[in-house]
Design an enzyme around this catalytic site. Structure first.
Site, PDB file in Angstrom:
ATOM      1  N   GLY A  26       0.782  -1.214   0.000  1.00  0.00           N
ATOM      2  CA  GLY A  26       0.000   0.000   0.000  1.00  0.00           C
ATOM      3  C   GLY A  26       0.818   1.270   0.000  1.00  0.00           C
ATOM      4  O   GLY A  26       0.311   2.332  -0.359  1.00  0.00           O
ATOM      5  N   ASP A  52       4.902  -7.469  14.806  1.00  0.00           N
ATOM      6  CA  ASP A  52       4.100  -7.869  13.645  1.00  0.00           C
ATOM      7  C   ASP A  52       4.624  -9.168  13.041  1.00  0.00           C
ATOM      8  O   ASP A  52       4.814  -9.279  11.828  1.00  0.00           O
ATOM      9  CB  ASP A  52       4.080  -6.759  12.594  1.00  0.00           C
ATOM     10  CG  ASP A  52       2.952  -6.941  11.575  1.00  0.00           C
ATOM     11  OD1 ASP A  52       1.973  -7.634  11.892  1.00  0.00           O
ATOM     12  OD2 ASP A  52       3.057  -6.391  10.468  1.00  0.00           O
TER      13      ASP A  52
END
Length: 401
Positions: free
Chosen positions: A25, A136
């Site tokens: 993104g 993450d």
């Protein structure tokens, strides 16, 4: 997303650009090669950041974090450049793909799964020792070099902590693997990363998501906070016990130290699969002598149990369950529970936890080739002979089989 390759080569005159490796993104990754020495690299590019200084800061933070971390199972950085509003990170090329791709291609053996856990935990141990939480861990952020060596990547949302605790200033991460305390936006510990890693290993073994099915964000976070996953019956009990302990709701009930997790998983794997189990793994592992000996069955004396920094011991703290009964403060669900979400993300910040206080959690509506193991010197250690967890070796049932 289009990019002028001449801009990249102007920023990195020592490299030629060879093709796309992936995109997301906020940017993309290109293949490159050093013009003089011929080294193949990956060039991670963050496009124009003039309207988002925070994104640039996170990208630069990733470069700084990686520059400080030196471990065979952590991706290496070669250079960082900013040029006309574009940020470029030059890293080692990982041509072996992601763990997500390997999982999608078919079920992996339990030996391979345990090797992934040991290698990733060794990488996290180095990061934690430098005061860095990854925050993450997921299959997309575990990749492989061309020779099969596992690499933990993408420290872009890593949080620097002081060795004792950290509180996330923003709730970042991937909900599918987020620990309860990360969802709540309270104190984070090394065991927060271990929860995510255990979630990845659970899915690899079970062949399904952690809580049995795909879920939207709100019910998924509710499950992380209140529901224990079903026991792992597809592997011998020693391996299952290590993974399920790392999935405890209370951080203090998990392994406080990534090195301890790697050691216990290595010992459990040897008990379950025999001392030559690594020869059947599809992942190369390079760890220190203590873990290597445990994986080869040479280490028989466990280290004393340790608790998470700042915790008095392995027992539950107020606000965390003693067992699989849930994640709620003794006062029950109160107005300090999961909020509807803060701007910039779907996850809300929970209230304070404490006996009888308002900080309870809201209810359901809330929110390749065989690789040996090698030591620091890079010499493959031979797998020994030996029987498995049961006479004749443990026979692994395949998911869905």
């Amino acid at each position: 997303m289009l990019i002028d390759r001449s801009l990249v080569e102007a920023a990195l005159p020592g490299y030629s650009v060879e093709g796309d490796l992936g995109r997301g993104g906020y940017g993309l990754v290109l293949a490159g090669q050093h013009r003089l020495i011929g080294r193949k690299v990956a060039i991670k590019i963050l496009l124009d950041t003039s309207d988002d200084p925070d994104l640039r800061a996170r990208f630069l933070s990733e470069a700084r974090v990686l520059a400080e971390l030196d471990h065979p199972h952590i991706v290496r950085i070669h250079d960082y450049v900013e040029h006309e509003g574009t940020c470029l990170l030059v890293m080692e090329l990982l041509s072996g793909g992601t763990l997500k791709q390997r999982i999608s291609a078919g079920s992996l053996s339990p030996e391979t799964t345990c090797s992934v856990g040991i290698a990733a935990a060794a990488a996290l141990s180095t990061a934690h020792a430098q005061g860095v939480l990854h925050r993450d861990i997921k299959p997309d952020n575990i990749m492989f070099a061309g020779d099969g060596l596992l690499k933990v990547t993408d420290f872009g949302i890593a949080k620097i902590f002081d060795g004792a605790e950290t509180t996330a200033s923003a709730i970042l991460g991937t909900p599918r693997y987020m620990a309860p305390e990360q969802i709540m936006g309270v104190r984070l510990f090394p065991s927060t990363d271990l929860y995510a890693l255990a979630g990845v290993l659970y899915e690899m073994i079970a062949g399904r998501p952690l809580f049995g099915r795909q879920m939207a964000v709100q019910p998924l976070t509710h499950h992380h906070l209140t529901i224990m996953p079903e026991p792992l019956t597809m592997v011998p009990p020693p391996v299952s016990m290590v993974i399920m302990r790392a999935l405890a709701k209370d951080p203090a009930a998990r392994f406080a130290d990534a090195n301890d997790f790697a050691l216990e998983l290595a010992r459990a794997s040897t008990r379950a699969f025999g001392p030559n189990w690594l020869s059947r793994s599809e992942v190369k592992v390079r760890v220190d002598d203590e873990i290597r000996e445990a994986a080869l069955g040479a280490s028989t004396t466990p280290r004393p149990a340790t608790s998470a920094p700042g915790y008095p011991g392995p027992g539950p703290r107020p606000g965390y369950p003693a067992g699989p009964g849930g994640f709620s403060a003794p006062g029950g669900a109160g107005p300090g529970g999961m909020g509807p979400g803060r701007p910039g993300g779907p996850l809300g910040r929970g209230g304070p936890l404490g006996p009888g206080g308002p900080g309870g959690v809201s209810g359901p509506g809330g929110i390749s080739g065989p690789g040996g193991i090698s030591g620091p010197g890079g010499v493959n250690a031979p797998g020994g002979p030996g029987g498995g967890y049961q006479p004749g070796g443990y026979q692994q049932p395949r998911p869905g089989g």
